[in-house]
Design an enzyme around this catalytic site. Structure first.
Site, PDB file in Angstrom:
ATOM      1  N   LYS A   9       0.839  -1.199   0.000  1.00 37.51           N
ATOM      2  CA  LYS A   9       0.000   0.000   0.000  1.00 37.51           C
ATOM      3  C   LYS A   9       0.872   1.246   0.000  1.00 37.51           C
ATOM      4  CE  LYS A   9      -3.562   2.249   2.816  1.00 37.51           C
ATOM      5  NZ  LYS A   9      -4.330   2.120   4.082  1.00 37.51           N
ATOM      6  N   SER A  25      -2.638   2.323 -17.493  1.00 39.44           N
ATOM      7  CA  SER A  25      -1.810   1.995 -16.329  1.00 39.44           C
ATOM      8  C   SER A  25      -1.655   3.161 -15.366  1.00 39.44           C
ATOM      9  CB  SER A  25      -0.413   1.532 -16.752  1.00 39.44           C
ATOM     10  OG  SER A  25       0.311   2.625 -17.263  1.00 39.44           O
ATOM     11  N   THR A  57      -5.853  -1.207 -12.353  1.00 41.55           N
ATOM     12  CA  THR A  57      -4.963  -1.059 -13.491  1.00 41.55           C
ATOM     13  C   THR A  57      -3.675  -1.807 -13.173  1.00 41.55           C
ATOM     14  OG1 THR A  57      -4.037   0.531 -15.084  1.00 41.55           O
ATOM     15  CG2 THR A  57      -3.956   1.154 -12.751  1.00 41.55           C
ATOM     16  N   TYR A  58      -2.603  -1.502 -13.884  1.00 35.05           N
ATOM     17  CA  TYR A  58      -1.323  -2.153 -13.622  1.00 35.05           C
ATOM     18  C   TYR A  58      -0.224  -1.103 -13.546  1.00 35.05           C
ATOM     19  CZ  TYR A  58      -0.736  -1.483 -18.627  1.00 35.05           C
ATOM     20  OH  TYR A  58      -0.647  -0.920 -19.878  1.00 35.05           O
ATOM     21  N   GLY A  73      -4.222   6.644 -19.606  1.00 31.25           N
ATOM     22  CA  GLY A  73      -5.291   6.048 -20.402  1.00 31.25           C
ATOM     23  C   GLY A  73      -6.660   6.487 -19.908  1.00 31.25           C
ATOM     24  N   ALA A  74      -7.649   5.629 -20.107  1.00 34.02           N
ATOM     25  CA  ALA A  74      -9.030   5.958 -19.730  1.00 34.02           C
ATOM     26  C   ALA A  74      -9.151   6.311 -18.252  1.00 34.02           C
ATOM     27  CB  ALA A  74      -9.945   4.789 -20.074  1.00 34.02           C
ATOM     28  N   ALA A  75      -8.320   5.714 -17.406  1.00 30.35           N
ATOM     29  CA  ALA A  75      -8.364   5.993 -15.966  1.00 30.35           C
ATOM     30  C   ALA A  75      -8.070   7.463 -15.666  1.00 30.35           C
ATOM     31  CB  ALA A  75      -7.378   5.097 -15.234  1.00 30.35           C
TER      32      ALA A  75
END
Length: 117
Positions: A9, A25, A57-58, A73-75
């Protein structure tokens, strides 16, 4: 039986950028990745403290020492530069192993630098 348990975390990191025109990502400073025990390509959950958005995501390795935390990206539509986020990964393990497992939790400062003990 196995359960999902907190593995790593990064608590209250600050987004330094959002890149809509990107494959996807979250880019994380390599110092933070190593300290939190995150691997390049590892699946993570992102919890946006400012607006309540949650997504998966990664990880992509960012420049060491840069403090970079960039949602790509979309995030990128789910956050703004300056938002505070919690970045979490989980691991599957059997119950006995989970009872003795200690997750790695780090608390970066406002510039995403590791706090000195």
């Amino acid at each position: 039986m196995t359960i999902e348990i907190l593995k790593s975390k990064i608590h209250r990191a600050t987004l330094t950028d959002t890149e809509l025109d990107y494959i996807g990502s979250i880019t994380i400073d390599e110092d933070l990745m190593e300290s939190a025990g995150l691997l390049d390509g590892e699946k993570v959950h992102i919890y946006n403290i400012n607006n309540g958005e949650r997504l998966e995501t990664y990880v992509i390795r960012g420049e060491r020492g840069s403090g970079m935390i960039s949602l790509n990206g979309a995030a990128a539509r789910k956050a703004f530069k300056g938002d505070k986020v919690i970045i979490v990964s989980y691991a599957s393990m059997d119950i006995e192993e989970a009872r003795n497992f200690n997750p790695t939790i780090i608390f970066p400062d406002e510039r995403n630098k590791l706090r000195q003990p």
